[in-house]
Design a protein around this motif. Sequence first.
Motif, PDB file in Angstrom:
ATOM      1  N   ALA A   8       4.092  12.111 -13.396  1.00 51.64           N
ATOM      2  CA  ALA A   8       3.323  12.497 -14.722  1.00 51.64           C
ATOM      3  C   ALA A   8       1.900  12.636 -14.717  1.00 51.64           C
ATOM      4  O   ALA A   8       1.105  13.602 -15.029  1.00 51.64           O
ATOM      5  N   ASN A   9       1.172  11.550 -14.030  1.00 47.22           N
ATOM      6  CA  ASN A   9      -0.200  11.676 -13.696  1.00 47.22           C
ATOM      7  C   ASN A   9      -0.539  12.713 -12.897  1.00 47.22           C
ATOM      8  O   ASN A   9      -1.419  13.580 -13.124  1.00 47.22           O
ATOM      9  N   GLU A  10       0.398  13.164 -11.763  1.00 48.79           N
ATOM     10  CA  GLU A  10      -0.060  14.124 -10.813  1.00 48.79           C
ATOM     11  C   GLU A  10       0.181  15.665 -11.514  1.00 48.79           C
ATOM     12  O   GLU A  10      -0.716  16.403 -11.426  1.00 48.79           O
ATOM     13  N   ALA A  11       1.149  15.756 -12.629  1.00 47.75           N
ATOM     14  CA  ALA A  11       1.244  17.128 -13.330  1.00 47.75           C
ATOM     15  C   ALA A  11       0.323  17.063 -14.201  1.00 47.75           C
ATOM     16  O   ALA A  11      -0.015  18.271 -14.437  1.00 47.75           O
ATOM     17  N   LEU A  12      -0.300  16.350 -14.771  1.00 47.04           N
ATOM     18  CA  LEU A  12      -1.548  15.912 -15.798  1.00 47.04           C
ATOM     19  C   LEU A  12      -2.787  16.014 -14.841  1.00 47.04           C
ATOM     20  O   LEU A  12      -3.957  16.339 -15.743  1.00 47.04           O
ATOM     21  N   GLY A  13      -2.801  16.099 -13.513  1.00 45.19           N
ATOM     22  CA  GLY A  13      -4.182  16.004 -12.793  1.00 45.19           C
ATOM     23  C   GLY A  13      -5.215  14.854 -13.021  1.00 45.19           C
ATOM     24  O   GLY A  13      -6.134  14.886 -12.829  1.00 45.19           O
ATOM     25  N   GLU A  14      -4.084  13.715 -13.290  1.00 43.73           N
ATOM     26  CA  GLU A  14      -4.935  12.303 -13.290  1.00 43.73           C
ATOM     27  C   GLU A  14      -4.335  11.573 -12.063  1.00 43.73           C
ATOM     28  O   GLU A  14      -3.515  11.863 -11.528  1.00 43.73           O
ATOM     29  N   LYS A  15      -5.074  10.586 -11.802  1.00 38.67           N
ATOM     30  CA  LYS A  15      -4.935   9.759 -11.086  1.00 38.67           C
ATOM     31  C   LYS A  15      -4.083   8.250 -11.517  1.00 38.67           C
ATOM     32  O   LYS A  15      -4.473   7.971 -12.530  1.00 38.67           O
ATOM     33  N   THR A  16      -3.272   7.570 -10.836  1.00 43.88           N
ATOM     34  CA  THR A  16      -2.442   6.404 -11.026  1.00 43.88           C
ATOM     35  C   THR A  16      -3.274   5.425 -10.768  1.00 43.88           C
ATOM     36  O   THR A  16      -3.505   4.998  -9.332  1.00 43.88           O
ATOM     37  N   ASP A  17      -3.681   4.297 -11.642  1.00 48.92           N
ATOM     38  CA  ASP A  17      -4.475   3.158 -11.113  1.00 48.92           C
ATOM     39  C   ASP A  17      -3.292   2.010 -10.571  1.00 48.92           C
ATOM     40  O   ASP A  17      -2.656   1.681 -11.608  1.00 48.92           O
ATOM     41  N   LEU A  18      -3.207   1.689  -9.726  1.00 49.47           N
ATOM     42  CA  LEU A  18      -2.127   0.742  -9.301  1.00 49.47           C
ATOM     43  C   LEU A  18      -2.780  -0.725  -9.025  1.00 49.47           C
ATOM     44  O   LEU A  18      -2.185  -1.590  -8.494  1.00 49.47           O
ATOM     45  N   ARG A  19      -4.030  -0.997  -9.390  1.00 51.23           N
ATOM     46  CA  ARG A  19      -4.602  -2.343  -9.397  1.00 51.23           C
ATOM     47  C   ARG A  19      -4.272  -3.154 -10.715  1.00 51.23           C
ATOM     48  O   ARG A  19      -4.796  -2.876 -11.810  1.00 51.23           O
ATOM     49  N   PRO A  20      -3.430  -4.279 -10.589  1.00 54.00           N
ATOM     50  CA  PRO A  20      -2.982  -5.058 -11.872  1.00 54.00           C
ATOM     51  C   PRO A  20      -4.341  -5.751 -12.014  1.00 54.00           C
ATOM     52  O   PRO A  20      -4.610  -6.188 -13.425  1.00 54.00           O
ATOM     53  N   LEU A  21      -5.088  -6.229 -11.093  1.00 50.18           N
ATOM     54  CA  LEU A  21      -6.382  -6.989 -11.442  1.00 50.18           C
ATOM     55  C   LEU A  21      -7.819  -6.312 -10.860  1.00 50.18           C
ATOM     56  O   LEU A  21      -7.710  -5.700  -9.812  1.00 50.18           O
ATOM     57  N   ILE A  22      -8.750  -6.487 -11.790  1.00 59.06           N
ATOM     58  CA  ILE A  22     -10.158  -6.133 -11.378  1.00 59.06           C
ATOM     59  C   ILE A  22     -10.998  -7.187 -11.610  1.00 59.06           C
ATOM     60  O   ILE A  22     -11.145  -7.421 -12.656  1.00 59.06           O
ATOM     61  N   ASP A  23     -11.704  -7.528 -10.621  1.00 59.59           N
ATOM     62  CA  ASP A  23     -12.673  -8.782 -10.590  1.00 59.59           C
ATOM     63  C   ASP A  23     -12.061  -9.972 -11.355  1.00 59.59           C
ATOM     64  O   ASP A  23     -12.800 -10.601 -12.170  1.00 59.59           O
ATOM     65  N   GLY A  24     -10.807 -10.091 -11.019  1.00 56.78           N
ATOM     66  CA  GLY A  24     -10.130 -11.366 -11.415  1.00 56.78           C
ATOM     67  C   GLY A  24      -9.539 -11.164 -13.021  1.00 56.78           C
ATOM     68  O   GLY A  24      -8.984 -12.057 -13.543  1.00 56.78           O
ATOM     69  N   ARG A  25      -9.533 -10.061 -13.502  1.00 57.15           N
ATOM     70  CA  ARG A  25      -9.186  -9.785 -15.010  1.00 57.15           C
ATOM     71  C   ARG A  25      -8.281  -8.870 -14.818  1.00 57.15           C
ATOM     72  O   ARG A  25      -8.335  -7.823 -14.001  1.00 57.15           O
ATOM     73  N   TRP A  26      -7.233  -8.894 -16.031  1.00 56.64           N
ATOM     74  CA  TRP A  26      -6.099  -7.760 -16.036  1.00 56.64           C
ATOM     75  C   TRP A  26      -6.825  -6.229 -16.296  1.00 56.64           C
ATOM     76  O   TRP A  26      -7.766  -6.312 -17.085  1.00 56.64           O
ATOM     77  N   ASN A  27      -6.195  -5.384 -15.659  1.00 57.31           N
ATOM     78  CA  ASN A  27      -6.750  -4.019 -15.477  1.00 57.31           C
ATOM     79  C   ASN A  27      -5.895  -3.439 -16.604  1.00 57.31           C
ATOM     80  O   ASN A  27      -4.722  -3.059 -16.495  1.00 57.31           O
ATOM     81  N   PRO A  28      -6.425  -2.990 -17.911  1.00 56.46           N
ATOM     82  CA  PRO A  28      -5.818  -2.128 -18.915  1.00 56.46           C
ATOM     83  C   PRO A  28      -5.235  -0.902 -18.463  1.00 56.46           C
ATOM     84  O   PRO A  28      -4.497  -0.373 -19.122  1.00 56.46           O
ATOM     85  N   ASN A  29      -5.755  -0.330 -17.496  1.00 56.92           N
ATOM     86  CA  ASN A  29      -5.304   1.155 -17.070  1.00 56.92           C
ATOM     87  C   ASN A  29      -4.372   0.737 -15.908  1.00 56.92           C
ATOM     88  O   ASN A  29      -3.963   1.960 -15.455  1.00 56.92           O
TER      89      ASN A  29
END
Length: 211
Positions: free
Chosen positions: A145-166
């Motif tokens: 879906a993101n590829e069709a919309l021209g978006e990138k999929t964020d596959l990082r569950p954590l960023i700097d030790g905190r939950w990644n809302p994206n």
Amino acid sequence: QSSTGGIAEAAGPAAALPAKVRELPGIKQANRVFGFTGDAIRRARVDDALRDQLRKGRTLQEITESGDLDRIAMEVNRETGWVAGRAGGAIGDLVMLAPRWLQSRMETIAKGAGGLRPGAPLDQQMARNGLLKMIGGTVILTVAANEALGEKTDLRPLIDGRWNPNFLRIRYGGRDWSLLGPWDSLARAVTVTASGHPEQALRTLGSGTVS
């Protein structure tokens, strides 16, 4: 097992609503749709599981006498939110959001983990396969879906030790959408608890009272 009680039976706290409230326009129809939809999904899942066992050369009598028919029924109920208990008991009704549904998800994960070992019983195999299909399908559909919309999929569950809302979101209409539904909040709760922030899990799974 049929969830003829619909929302009132499966959602826990809703069962405490007075009968007159459950009969109000909108609530009554939603309750009926919830129950009928759940029953249809359960019957389809049971049919699929039985066909799979029959293709392996087993007879219906063998499946029944081995206890696997009961295991199939219980696992299908569990996967669709129907379990006998509820997370936290009476206290869970107050502090958790839909504790019976939370209990069913936790039990499904526990069963799925057990299904990773060789010789696991049928219900654990079903839970394992169901979780793998759900996660795999979600990743594939989200990336597509993101590829069709021209978006990138964020596959990082954590960023700097905190939950990644994206994490694993479809970006559309200026908003992020998750195909995991309520499983997304459970994944977040497990991840943030493991990273040492259980208070974030309480905010994720808490009821309106806690919020």
